[in-house]
Design a protein around this motif. Structure first.
Motif, PDB file in Angstrom:
ATOM      1  N   LYS A  54       0.765  -1.320  -0.027  1.00 28.66           N
ATOM      2  CA  LYS A  54      -0.005  -0.082  -0.030  1.00 28.66           C
ATOM      3  C   LYS A  54       0.757   1.274   0.023  1.00 28.66           C
ATOM      4  O   LYS A  54       0.442   2.222  -0.655  1.00 28.66           O
ATOM      5  N   LYS A  58       0.730   4.286  -2.977  1.00 24.27           N
ATOM      6  CA  LYS A  58       0.653   5.474  -2.709  1.00 24.27           C
ATOM      7  C   LYS A  58       1.567   6.340  -3.322  1.00 24.27           C
ATOM      8  O   LYS A  58       1.504   7.337  -3.828  1.00 24.27           O
ATOM      9  N   THR A  61       1.051   6.397  -6.982  1.00 23.65           N
ATOM     10  CA  THR A  61       0.011   7.224  -7.200  1.00 23.65           C
ATOM     11  C   THR A  61       0.216   8.752  -7.355  1.00 23.65           C
ATOM     12  O   THR A  61      -0.058   9.212  -8.309  1.00 23.65           O
ATOM     13  N   LYS A  62       1.183   9.182  -6.529  1.00 19.19           N
ATOM     14  CA  LYS A  62       1.663  10.539  -6.433  1.00 19.19           C
ATOM     15  C   LYS A  62       2.509  10.955  -7.585  1.00 19.19           C
ATOM     16  O   LYS A  62       2.236  11.809  -8.464  1.00 19.19           O
ATOM     17  N   ALA A  65       0.179  11.027 -10.678  1.00 15.03           N
ATOM     18  CA  ALA A  65      -0.761  12.007 -10.646  1.00 15.03           C
ATOM     19  C   ALA A  65       0.053  13.433 -10.983  1.00 15.03           C
ATOM     20  O   ALA A  65      -0.387  14.278 -11.844  1.00 15.03           O
ATOM     21  N   ASP A  71      -4.371  15.990  -9.167  1.00 11.92           N
ATOM     22  CA  ASP A  71      -4.028  15.516  -8.047  1.00 11.92           C
ATOM     23  C   ASP A  71      -5.344  14.442  -7.560  1.00 11.92           C
ATOM     24  O   ASP A  71      -6.312  14.700  -6.798  1.00 11.92           O
ATOM     25  N   ASP A  73      -6.309   9.846  -7.758  1.00 15.73           N
ATOM     26  CA  ASP A  73      -5.901   8.450  -7.615  1.00 15.73           C
ATOM     27  C   ASP A  73      -5.902   7.807  -8.920  1.00 15.73           C
ATOM     28  O   ASP A  73      -6.937   7.284  -9.264  1.00 15.73           O
ATOM     29  N   THR A  74      -4.796   8.039  -9.740  1.00 17.57           N
ATOM     30  CA  THR A  74      -4.547   7.591 -10.975  1.00 17.57           C
ATOM     31  C   THR A  74      -4.703   5.872 -11.067  1.00 17.57           C
ATOM     32  O   THR A  74      -4.987   5.418 -12.223  1.00 17.57           O
ATOM     33  N   TYR A  75      -4.711   5.299  -9.826  1.00 18.61           N
ATOM     34  CA  TYR A  75      -4.843   3.905 -10.037  1.00 18.61           C
ATOM     35  C   TYR A  75      -6.020   3.553  -9.193  1.00 18.61           C
ATOM     36  O   TYR A  75      -6.350   2.155  -8.861  1.00 18.61           O
ATOM     37  N   TYR A  76      -6.993   4.261  -8.917  1.00 19.54           N
ATOM     38  CA  TYR A  76      -8.365   4.242  -8.500  1.00 19.54           C
ATOM     39  C   TYR A  76      -8.603   3.235  -7.419  1.00 19.54           C
ATOM     40  O   TYR A  76      -9.505   2.580  -7.336  1.00 19.54           O
ATOM     41  N   GLY A  77      -7.585   3.571  -6.433  1.00 17.33           N
ATOM     42  CA  GLY A  77      -7.761   2.232  -5.378  1.00 17.33           C
ATOM     43  C   GLY A  77      -7.626   1.014  -5.401  1.00 17.33           C
ATOM     44  O   GLY A  77      -8.123   0.254  -4.395  1.00 17.33           O
ATOM     45  N   THR A 150      -4.413  -1.704 -13.331  1.00 18.47           N
ATOM     46  CA  THR A 150      -4.905  -1.955 -11.944  1.00 18.47           C
ATOM     47  C   THR A 150      -5.818  -3.191 -12.030  1.00 18.47           C
ATOM     48  O   THR A 150      -6.255  -3.715 -12.899  1.00 18.47           O
TER      49      THR A 150
END
Length: 173
Positions: A54, A58, A61-62, A65, A71, A73-77, A150
Motif C-alpha cells: 500500500k 501511494k 499514485t503520487k 498524478a 491530484d 488517484d490515478t490507480y483508482y484504489g 490495475t
C-alpha cells in the motif's frame, strides 16, 4: 459466440475496487496471460512489476498524478498494480508491452476481476525517482515504461459497452 471473443466484447474498464486483495492464483493466471502475449521476433521484451504494498502504491499514485497534472488517484484504489516495462534494446518494446497489457486486461475480465490500463509509466520510469525505484526493486536493464494494469474486485456494476464508432473497418479484396 466464441467465449474468448465474447469476453473481449463484454470486458469494460473498472475504476472502483473493493479493498480485498485478489488471490495469488488469480494474479498468477493474469500474469501468465501476459507472459504468453505475442512479441516481435519472440524477443519477449516485456517485464512485469507486481505492486501490492500500500505504501508503494501511494508513492506510485503520487508520481503518476504529477505527470497527469491532477491530484487524483490515478490507480483508482486498486489493491494490485502491474507495472509493464519493456527492454528498450529489443525490436518492438512498446508493442510487446502493449500486447502483454491487452492479454492481461482480457484475462482479468475472464476471471471476474476488474482492470484498468493506466498511462504515464513512460515518464515515471524515465525520471530519477522512477529509476531509483527500479534499482531499489532490483530491476536491472534499459527499460521503457509502457503502462500499468490495475487489478481488483470491482466495487461497481459492470458498465454496458458503448456503441462502436462507424467507418472503422475497410475492406480491400
Amino acid at each position: 459466440m466464441n467465449e474468448t471473443i465474447n469476453s473481449m466484447i463484454k470486458r469494460r474498464t473498472i475504476r472502483k475496487y473493493k479493498q480485498e486483495q485478489i488471490t495469488d492464483g488469480e494474479l498468477n493466471a493474469v500474469l501468465e496471460a501476459g507472459l504468453y502475449a505475442p512479441s516481435g521476433a519472440n524477443q519477449q521484451s516485456a517485464v512485469f512489476i507486481v505492486v501490492q504494498n500500500k505504501d508503494v502504491i501511494k508513492k506510485l499514485t503520487k508520481m503518476n498524478a504529477e505527470f497527469f497534472g491532477k491530484d487524483i488517484d490515478t490507480y483508482y484504489g486498486a489493491p494490485t498494480i502491474v507495472l509493464v516495462l519493456a527492454d528498450k534494446n529489443k525490436r518492438t518494446p512498446v508493442e510487446d508491452g502493449s500486447l502483454a497489457l491487452g492479454n492481461m486486461y482480457n484475462a482479468a475480465y475472464s476471471l471476474g476481476l476488474g482492470a484498468c490500463w493506466v498511462h504515464r509509466e513512460k515518464q515515471m520510469f524515465e525520471s530519477e525517482e522512477g529509476l531509483a525505484l527500479l534499482k531499489e526493486w532490483g530491476v536491472e536493464g534499459d527499460f521503457i515504461g509502457v503502462g500499468a494494469l490495475t487489478l481488483g474486485y470491482p466495487d461497481c456494476e459492470l458498465p454496458a459497452p458503448p456503441a462502436r464508432n462507424d467507418n472503422r473497418v475497410f475492406f480491400v479484396k
